[in-house]
Design a protein around this motif. Structure first.
Motif, PDB file in Angstrom:
ATOM      1  N   ILE A  91      13.682 -55.070 -23.730  1.00 35.47           N
ATOM      2  CA  ILE A  91      12.300 -54.733 -24.118  1.00 35.47           C
ATOM      3  C   ILE A  91      11.580 -54.062 -22.952  1.00 35.47           C
ATOM      4  O   ILE A  91      10.777 -53.146 -23.144  1.00 35.47           O
ATOM      5  N   ASP A  92      11.861 -54.517 -21.731  1.00 33.05           N
ATOM      6  CA  ASP A  92      11.237 -53.907 -20.558  1.00 33.05           C
ATOM      7  C   ASP A  92      11.604 -52.431 -20.450  1.00 33.05           C
ATOM      8  O   ASP A  92      10.757 -51.591 -20.132  1.00 33.05           O
ATOM      9  N   ASP A  93      12.866 -52.120 -20.718  1.00 30.49           N
ATOM     10  CA  ASP A  93      13.309 -50.723 -20.671  1.00 30.49           C
ATOM     11  C   ASP A  93      12.611 -49.901 -21.754  1.00 30.49           C
ATOM     12  O   ASP A  93      12.248 -48.738 -21.528  1.00 30.49           O
ATOM     13  N   GLN A  94      12.419 -50.513 -22.911  1.00 36.11           N
ATOM     14  CA  GLN A  94      11.712 -49.820 -23.988  1.00 36.11           C
ATOM     15  C   GLN A  94      10.267 -49.516 -23.583  1.00 36.11           C
ATOM     16  O   GLN A  94       9.763 -48.408 -23.791  1.00 36.11           O
ATOM     17  N   LEU A  95       9.612 -50.505 -23.000  1.00 37.69           N
ATOM     18  CA  LEU A  95       8.209 -50.326 -22.632  1.00 37.69           C
ATOM     19  C   LEU A  95       8.035 -49.224 -21.597  1.00 37.69           C
ATOM     20  O   LEU A  95       7.036 -48.489 -21.623  1.00 37.69           O
ATOM     21  N   LYS A  96       8.989 -49.105 -20.707  1.00 43.08           N
ATOM     22  CA  LYS A  96       8.885 -48.087 -19.651  1.00 43.08           C
ATOM     23  C   LYS A  96       8.910 -46.673 -20.217  1.00 43.08           C
ATOM     24  O   LYS A  96       8.398 -45.740 -19.590  1.00 43.08           O
ATOM     25  N   VAL A  97       9.518 -46.507 -21.383  1.00 41.38           N
ATOM     26  CA  VAL A  97       9.573 -45.172 -21.994  1.00 41.38           C
ATOM     27  C   VAL A  97       8.803 -45.141 -23.313  1.00 41.38           C
ATOM     28  O   VAL A  97       8.997 -44.259 -24.146  1.00 41.38           O
ATOM     29  N   SER A  98       7.913 -46.128 -23.491  1.00 41.97           N
ATOM     30  CA  SER A  98       7.053 -46.211 -24.685  1.00 41.97           C
ATOM     31  C   SER A  98       7.849 -46.258 -25.976  1.00 41.97           C
ATOM     32  O   SER A  98       7.449 -45.687 -26.995  1.00 41.97           O
ATOM     33  N   ASP A  99       8.965 -46.946 -25.917  1.00 42.31           N
ATOM     34  CA  ASP A  99       9.806 -47.142 -27.099  1.00 42.31           C
ATOM     35  C   ASP A  99       9.378 -48.452 -27.767  1.00 42.31           C
ATOM     36  O   ASP A  99       9.289 -49.492 -27.118  1.00 42.31           O
ATOM     37  N   ILE A 100       9.093 -48.413 -29.062  1.00 44.00           N
ATOM     38  CA  ILE A 100       8.635 -49.620 -29.763  1.00 44.00           C
ATOM     39  C   ILE A 100       9.637 -50.049 -30.832  1.00 44.00           C
ATOM     40  O   ILE A 100       9.265 -50.628 -31.856  1.00 44.00           O
ATOM     41  N   THR A 101      10.906 -49.799 -30.554  1.00 41.87           N
ATOM     42  CA  THR A 101      11.957 -50.164 -31.508  1.00 41.87           C
ATOM     43  C   THR A 101      11.963 -51.656 -31.799  1.00 41.87           C
ATOM     44  O   THR A 101      12.088 -52.068 -32.963  1.00 41.87           O
ATOM     45  N   PHE A 102      11.834 -52.485 -30.771  1.00 38.51           N
ATOM     46  CA  PHE A 102      11.860 -53.934 -30.966  1.00 38.51           C
ATOM     47  C   PHE A 102      10.750 -54.367 -31.912  1.00 38.51           C
ATOM     48  O   PHE A 102      10.969 -55.156 -32.838  1.00 38.51           O
ATOM     49  N   PHE A 103       9.562 -53.835 -31.702  1.00 41.70           N
ATOM     50  CA  PHE A 103       8.459 -54.177 -32.602  1.00 41.70           C
ATOM     51  C   PHE A 103       8.763 -53.722 -34.023  1.00 41.70           C
ATOM     52  O   PHE A 103       8.559 -54.473 -34.985  1.00 41.70           O
ATOM     53  N   ASN A 104       9.215 -52.500 -34.176  1.00 40.37           N
ATOM     54  CA  ASN A 104       9.466 -51.961 -35.512  1.00 40.37           C
ATOM     55  C   ASN A 104      10.473 -52.807 -36.287  1.00 40.37           C
ATOM     56  O   ASN A 104      10.277 -53.109 -37.475  1.00 40.37           O
ATOM     57  N   ILE A 105      11.530 -53.204 -35.617  1.00 43.40           N
ATOM     58  CA  ILE A 105      12.568 -53.986 -36.291  1.00 43.40           C
ATOM     59  C   ILE A 105      12.052 -55.370 -36.674  1.00 43.40           C
ATOM     60  O   ILE A 105      12.250 -55.833 -37.806  1.00 43.40           O
ATOM     61  N   THR A 106      11.387 -56.041 -35.764  1.00 36.03           N
ATOM     62  CA  THR A 106      10.861 -57.384 -36.073  1.00 36.03           C
ATOM     63  C   THR A 106       9.763 -57.305 -37.124  1.00 36.03           C
ATOM     64  O   THR A 106       9.667 -58.179 -37.997  1.00 36.03           O
TER      65      THR A 106
END
Length: 711
Positions: A91-106
């Motif tokens: 999730i930290d790696d996602q946040l660094k590049v403004s990726d919200i995949t984790f949120f979308n899936i959950t």
């Protein structure tokens, strides 16, 4: 502090501007991604103690966010968790590049599980409950695993819904029995009819919860929860304000208090009362207390209550608030585990009831004053118009005119407020000097001083505190303790909040923002320290005279909050202790001796231990017989604490003369409110002891002054 905040804003704006010119990072048209960019940037650049976005952060955020979504594990399956688990360290790696995949899936999976849960609870509530069956449920579902399959999850819903229906069943049966007792010819409903009616009430309540709260929330609402989970990892007092919540925040900050007159907070899946506003309906009822949990809310024109368990705090408040004069019934769970219905008439809380108020009392020929201060309030638009320091000063002058020989300043339940106000108030009791030290990351400390050499009160002073005395209250108590200007009586320690927050409008950081309102962020930017160099963070202020109260064994302070910042210390400021004839050490010694032998305090401590035991019990019966047995046992055990409410001090408290004159033209019920306050003071063992200490200080002053004269 305002200067520091302006510097922070300038630095953030400059940093943001430079980034936007060199990269496209801050110009993403996707509002969600833009918000993540802004939030992570501000946290790293502006937070007092920024944490690294690494795998540890990612794992903690993963756990806390799923707990926010599904704290009682009523929606997700074990298979869902396994699927989500692959993101636990990324999730930290996602946040660094403004990726919200984790949120979308959950989010997508949660929406699916909500729809399934609606079918599940309706299936469960379509079948009768057998309240004669001897079974139990563990309500501490946090320690449970996620359900492995639909059958297991349905059983979990069945147990929780049956537990929720038991009180309904008991209420209806009790009402039927009372009707029968009143009229022997009355034909009672059958057990089957009562069970069905109770089950239908539960269905109605949970339908409202699902329709108005879970299903009525749009994607933006759920994303705001995700963002809040991100920022909350930094500390308990950094939080995100979504655009639709800013209005409510502004209302709370302006001091407009309406409804039942209580401040609420969500803790896990429950809505808890954290403060009762003096003079409000909740306070006047004498039936509600801090730490009470509001389980349900019923409007006067509705047959069934709405279940608040699991509801978002803003949504719960919508049900609790309402127009002045309307009736609302709250189903309350007390700290001892018992439940009761409390009916209140909503009202507009008069703002002056949240201000300082004073009382006079005579004890053994001495006149003492008591000033109750609910908060360190201020009118941010006009400091000279309304502020707590000026009001306390005015009350002191009034009390002095009536011959006051000692003063009790009551800061119990005072959650804090304005820093300039507390600095000014401390100056009422000392000639001049430092009051508090404030430090920002990478900046030299600032020392906030009282520069006014005038003193409003130089006589004996006692300050009352408890576990809910926080922030500015702790600054005040700590300063008076360090100067040896006052004796602090209260809990083992105060709340322990040693951090300072500022609210950033995130929209101010984006040039030509076309993505829409980004909301605001309450950000921890500073820490404050005592003049002796120690922080009150976590440790709070240790009372000179420690006395038990009902919160003594309950996890309620900063030290019990997740992600709380650590305690530390800096160099002490230069200050000189108070030069007087009072023998503080002897007065503290005498007070501790009295308190050790005080039967009322012994009973208070026993009650506090019992309350803790009740809170720790998580196994609940699902049979009606065992349910009634548990209620009866709890009622029987609690009877030994009835004496707590019957305690009398034989002291009579009165309003100052200027206030008595207002009673003649009283149109706001001021006299009634003061009479109630004075009655509570006459039953207050802590106020009684504070007056005893004032007597001891007064006596030591006379003895030492005589000795000094003889020299």
């Amino acid at each position: 502090m305002k200067r520091n905040f302006k510097v922070l804003m300038l630095l953030l704006l400059l940093a943001f501007a430079s980034c936007s010119f060199t990269t496209k990072t801050f110009s993403d048209p996707d509002k969600d991604k833009l918000l993540v960019q802004v939030i992570t940037f501000v946290l790293q650049q502006g937070h007092f103690d920024p944490i690294e976005l690494n795998d540890t952060f990612s794992g903690n955020l993963f756990d806390s966010y799923l707990e926010v979504l599904d704290p009682y594990k009523r929606f997700f399956y074990e298979s869902d968790y396994r699927e989500f688990d692959k993101f636990k360290t990324t999730i930290d790696d996602q946040l660094k590049v403004s990726d919200i995949t984790f949120f979308n899936i959950t989010y997508q999976r949660f929406m699916q599980r909500i729809a399934e849960a609606k079918e599940t609870y309706r299936e469960v509530l379509a079948e009768p409950f057998d309240f004669s069956k001897d079974e139990f449920v563990d309500t501490d579902l946090q320690k449970s695993e996620f359900a492995k399959n639909k059958k297991e999850l349905k059983e979990r819903w069945r147990q929780q819904l049956k537990l929720a229906t038991l009180p309904n069943y008991d209420d209806i049966l009790t009402e039927e029995e009372q009707k029968k007792k009143k009229d022997p010819s009355y034909k009672m409903k059958s057990e089957a009819e009562i069970e069905k009616e109770a089950r239908e009430a539960t269905l109605k309540s949970i339908d409202i919860f699902f329709n108005d709260n879970l299903e009525d929330q749009d994607r933006e609402d759920w994303f705001a929860m995700y963002v809040d989970a991100i920022v909350s990892e930094f500390d308990p007092h950094t939080y995100y304000l979504a655009p639709k919540n800013k209005e409510g925040f502004d209302e709370r900050m302006s001091g407009k208090l309406e409804g039942i007159g209580a401040r609420l907070q969500k803790r896990m899946d429950h809505i808890k009362i954290t403060e009762l506003i003096t003079g409000g309906p909740a306070w006047r009822s004498n039936e509600l207390e801090v730490e009470d949990v509001i389980l349900k809310v019923k409007q006067e024109d509705e047959e069934f209550p709405v279940n608040l368990v699991g509801m978002r705090i803003d949504d719960a408040i919508k049900y609790i608030k309402g127009p002045k004069g309307t009736e609302v019934t709250l189903t309350i769970k007390k700290m001892d585990g018992t439940t009761k219905d409390v009916t209140l008439i909503r009202d507009v809380i008069e703002i002056n009831e949240t201000y300082a108020k004073a009382s006079m009392v005579q004890k053994n020929g001495h006149k003492f004053g008591v000033i109750d201060l609910p908060s360190f309030y201020v009118d941010f638009n006009d400091y000279k118009k309304i502020n707590a320091a000026a009001d306390v000063k005015r009350e002191i002058e009034n009390l002095k005119q009536e011959g006051m020989e000692g003063l009790v300043l009551d800061l119990r339940d005072n959650g804090g407020g304005s820093l300039p106000t507390v600095v000014e108030m401390a100056g009422l009791f000392i000639k001049d000097g430092p009051v508090v030290q404030v430090r920002s990351t990478g900046e030299p400390k600032e020392v906030y001083r009282d520069r006014d050499r005038s003193i409003s009160w130089d006589g004996p002073l006692v300050i009352l505190v408890n576990e809910l005395s926080a922030s500015a209250s702790e600054i005040m108590a700590a300063a008076m303790q360090d100067y040896k200007r006052a004796i602090i009586i209260g809990s083992k320690q105060t709340y322990g909040k040693g951090t300072v927050q500022n609210v950033l409008d995130l929209n101010n950081l984006i040039r030509n923002n076309s993505s829409g309102d980004l909301g605001a962020l309450a950000l921890t930017t500073q820490k404050y320290y005592r003049i002796n160099g120690g922080s009150v963070q976590l440790e709070g202020v240790k009372s000179d005279v420690k006395v038990p109260d009902k919160f003594s064994f309950i996890d309620i302070g900063e030290k019990d909050k997740p992600n709380a910042l650590p305690w530390d210390q800096i160099d002490a400021a230069t200050y000189t202790t108070w030069d007087n004839y009072f023998d503080y050490d002897e007065a503290i010694k005498k007070s501790n001796q009295r308190m050790a032998n005080n039967e009322q305090l012994k009973l208070i401590e026993e009650n506090a231990k019992w309350l803790k035991q009740q809170i720790d019990k998580t196994i609940e019966p699902l049979s009606y017989k065992k349910y009634k047995e548990k209620l009866a046992l709890s009622d029987e055990e609690s009877k030994r604490f009835d004496a707590l409410t019957k305690y009398e001090t034989n002291l009579t408290f009165e309003s100052p003369q200027y206030e008595k004159q207002l009673f003649n033209e009283d149109v706001t019920g001021l006299k009634e409110k003061r009479d109630r306050w004075h009655a509570s003071l006459s039953q207050d063992v802590y106020v009684e002891e504070a007056l005893n200490v004032l007597e001891d200080l007064k006596a030591s002053y006379n003895i030492k002054k005589v000795a000094k004269v003889k020299e």
